[in-house]
Design a protein around this motif. Structure first.
Motif, PDB file in Angstrom:
ATOM      1  N   LEU A  85       0.827  -1.202   0.000  1.00 50.79           N
ATOM      2  CA  LEU A  85       0.000   0.000   0.000  1.00 50.79           C
ATOM      3  C   LEU A  85       0.865   1.257   0.000  1.00 50.79           C
ATOM      4  N   MET A  86       1.917   1.272   0.807  1.00 56.28           N
ATOM      5  CA  MET A  86       2.805   2.432   0.839  1.00 56.28           C
ATOM      6  C   MET A  86       3.605   2.557  -0.447  1.00 56.28           C
ATOM      7  N   ALA A  87       3.881   1.444  -1.106  1.00 61.54           N
ATOM      8  CA  ALA A  87       4.559   1.501  -2.407  1.00 61.54           C
ATOM      9  C   ALA A  87       3.676   2.200  -3.436  1.00 61.54           C
ATOM     10  N   TYR A  88       2.376   1.978  -3.333  1.00 62.53           N
ATOM     11  CA  TYR A  88       1.430   2.652  -4.231  1.00 62.53           C
ATOM     12  C   TYR A  88       1.495   4.164  -4.033  1.00 62.53           C
ATOM     13  N   TRP A  89       1.446   4.600  -2.774  1.00 62.47           N
ATOM     14  CA  TRP A  89       1.508   6.038  -2.518  1.00 62.47           C
ATOM     15  C   TRP A  89       2.862   6.601  -2.925  1.00 62.47           C
ATOM     16  N   SER A  90       3.913   5.836  -2.710  1.00 63.66           N
ATOM     17  CA  SER A  90       5.245   6.288  -3.084  1.00 63.66           C
ATOM     18  C   SER A  90       5.342   6.515  -4.593  1.00 63.66           C
ATOM     19  N   ARG A  91       4.765   5.597  -5.364  1.00 57.69           N
ATOM     20  CA  ARG A  91       4.788   5.764  -6.815  1.00 57.69           C
ATOM     21  C   ARG A  91       3.942   6.969  -7.223  1.00 57.69           C
ATOM     22  N   TRP A  92       2.815   7.177  -6.552  1.00 54.78           N
ATOM     23  CA  TRP A  92       1.982   8.350  -6.834  1.00 54.78           C
ATOM     24  C   TRP A  92       2.805   9.622  -6.618  1.00 54.78           C
ATOM     25  N   ARG A  93       3.480   9.703  -5.486  1.00 54.25           N
ATOM     26  CA  ARG A  93       4.311  10.873  -5.195  1.00 54.25           C
ATOM     27  C   ARG A  93       5.337  11.113  -6.297  1.00 54.25           C
ATOM     28  N   ASP A  94       6.014  10.061  -6.712  1.00 55.34           N
ATOM     29  CA  ASP A  94       7.092  10.220  -7.677  1.00 55.34           C
ATOM     30  C   ASP A  94       6.587  10.576  -9.074  1.00 55.34           C
ATOM     31  N   THR A  95       5.462   9.980  -9.506  1.00 55.82           N
ATOM     32  CA  THR A  95       4.968  10.265 -10.851  1.00 55.82           C
ATOM     33  C   THR A  95       4.287  11.623 -10.929  1.00 55.82           C
ATOM     34  N   ALA A 137      -9.438   0.219   0.209  1.00 60.38           N
ATOM     35  CA  ALA A 137     -10.059  -0.265   1.445  1.00 60.38           C
ATOM     36  C   ALA A 137      -9.779  -1.741   1.649  1.00 60.38           C
ATOM     37  N   ALA A 138      -9.857  -2.533   0.587  1.00 60.35           N
ATOM     38  CA  ALA A 138      -9.576  -3.971   0.687  1.00 60.35           C
ATOM     39  C   ALA A 138      -8.141  -4.208   1.113  1.00 60.35           C
ATOM     40  N   SER A 139      -7.216  -3.375   0.624  1.00 61.49           N
ATOM     41  CA  SER A 139      -5.812  -3.519   1.013  1.00 61.49           C
ATOM     42  C   SER A 139      -5.608  -3.178   2.487  1.00 61.49           C
ATOM     43  N   ILE A 140      -6.343  -2.186   2.976  1.00 64.68           N
ATOM     44  CA  ILE A 140      -6.266  -1.845   4.402  1.00 64.68           C
ATOM     45  C   ILE A 140      -6.780  -3.002   5.256  1.00 64.68           C
ATOM     46  N   ALA A 181       3.701  19.248  -1.166  1.00 63.10           N
ATOM     47  CA  ALA A 181       2.380  18.748  -0.774  1.00 63.10           C
ATOM     48  C   ALA A 181       2.334  17.228  -0.835  1.00 63.10           C
ATOM     49  N   LEU A 182       3.010  16.639  -1.815  1.00 67.05           N
ATOM     50  CA  LEU A 182       3.038  15.179  -1.922  1.00 67.05           C
ATOM     51  C   LEU A 182       3.889  14.561  -0.818  1.00 67.05           C
ATOM     52  N   GLU A 183       4.980  15.219  -0.458  1.00 66.88           N
ATOM     53  CA  GLU A 183       5.792  14.728   0.667  1.00 66.88           C
ATOM     54  C   GLU A 183       4.983  14.792   1.964  1.00 66.88           C
ATOM     55  N   ALA A 184       4.219  15.870   2.126  1.00 69.74           N
ATOM     56  CA  ALA A 184       3.370  15.988   3.315  1.00 69.74           C
ATOM     57  C   ALA A 184       2.294  14.910   3.311  1.00 69.74           C
ATOM     58  N   ALA A 185       1.761  14.591   2.136  1.00 65.80           N
ATOM     59  CA  ALA A 185       0.756  13.528   2.036  1.00 65.80           C
ATOM     60  C   ALA A 185       1.338  12.179   2.428  1.00 65.80           C
ATOM     61  N   MET A 186       2.597  11.932   2.074  1.00 67.27           N
ATOM     62  CA  MET A 186       3.239  10.674   2.482  1.00 67.27           C
ATOM     63  C   MET A 186       3.328  10.576   4.000  1.00 67.27           C
ATOM     64  N   ASP A 198       9.454   6.081   8.904  1.00 64.90           N
ATOM     65  CA  ASP A 198      10.381   5.518   7.913  1.00 64.90           C
ATOM     66  C   ASP A 198       9.665   4.614   6.904  1.00 64.90           C
ATOM     67  N   THR A 199       8.383   4.360   7.132  1.00 68.17           N
ATOM     68  CA  THR A 199       7.610   3.562   6.177  1.00 68.17           C
ATOM     69  C   THR A 199       7.453   4.290   4.858  1.00 68.17           C
ATOM     70  N   ILE A 200       7.621   5.607   4.828  1.00 73.51           N
ATOM     71  CA  ILE A 200       7.459   6.356   3.598  1.00 73.51           C
ATOM     72  C   ILE A 200       8.513   5.991   2.568  1.00 73.51           C
TER      73      ILE A 200
END
Length: 202
Positions: A85-95, A137-140, A181-186, A198-200
């Motif tokens: 799940l955090m990998a998904y957000w990380s990719r969102w931040r980077d792209t 939600a299913a991933s959570i 803003a994306l770093e803050a979202a992470m 450190d999970t970010i």
């Protein structure tokens, strides 16, 4: 549906996707798309009744592709659900922090523009974002089950809240031309999921 029909229709969608991802929906006329695709206008109306119908089909196509990618990122593979799940957000931040329009989220690009312009396109966006939030939600829920997320959570509410936050962060990134803003979202995502900071870096 013949292979030729699907190929030409898909070619128009792919061409339109590349142009609209950079310029937006209203700024792009059919002639620009059709000239780039090398498809005559008469053929366009064989596949789509109007530009609005094309826009709806484009959003449905984008969401289908996005969900396939999301399913690949979140699918169980032996690693903790929280990491995926955090990998998904990380990719969102980077792209979304990159200036290049390639890989940018079409929901972020078009939501504000077309939702007041076209009810059909608004509903396509609503269907798509609802399905995205259901996957999150299913991933959570999976993360709580495998112990990688501490919980407890209202998984649907948490998923929607996170997705809304990331959409907003992406819009601010477009305005500010920086990724703060994306770093803050992470950081806020890790806090909301009760994970170490450190999970970010997942």
């Amino acid at each position: 549906m013949s292979t030729e029909y699907k190929d030409v229709r898909q070619h128009i969608l792919d061409t339109g996707m590349a142009i609209i991802s950079g310029k937006g929906y209203a700024a792009v006329g059919l002639n620009e798309i059709l000239t780039s695709a090398n498809v005559p206008k008469g053929s366009f109306y064989h596949y789509f009744k109007s530009k609005e119908a094309f826009g709806e089909a484009l959003l449905d196509y984008y969401v289908t592709s996005y969900l396939a990618h999301l399913d690949e990122v979140l699918r169980p593979d032996g690693t903790p659900a929280a990491r995926r799940l955090m990998a998904y957000w990380s990719r969102w931040r980077d792209t979304q922090s990159d200036c290049c329009p390639d890989g940018k989220c079409l929901v972020v690009k078009l939501a504000g523009e077309v939702s007041d312009m076209s009810e059909a396109m608004r509903l396509a966006l609503l269907r798509g974002t609802t399905l995205i939030c259901e996957r999150l939600a299913a991933s959570i829920v999976e993360g709580v089950a495998d112990g990688s997320l501490p919980g407890p959570y209202d998984a649907p509410h948490t998923a929607v809240t996170l997705y809304q936050m990331w959409l907003g962060a992406s819009l601010l990134t477009k305005i500010r031309r920086d990724r703060n803003a994306l770093e803050a979202a992470m950081l806020a995502t890790a806090a909301m999921l009760k994970l170490p900071a450190d999970t970010i870096h997942a």
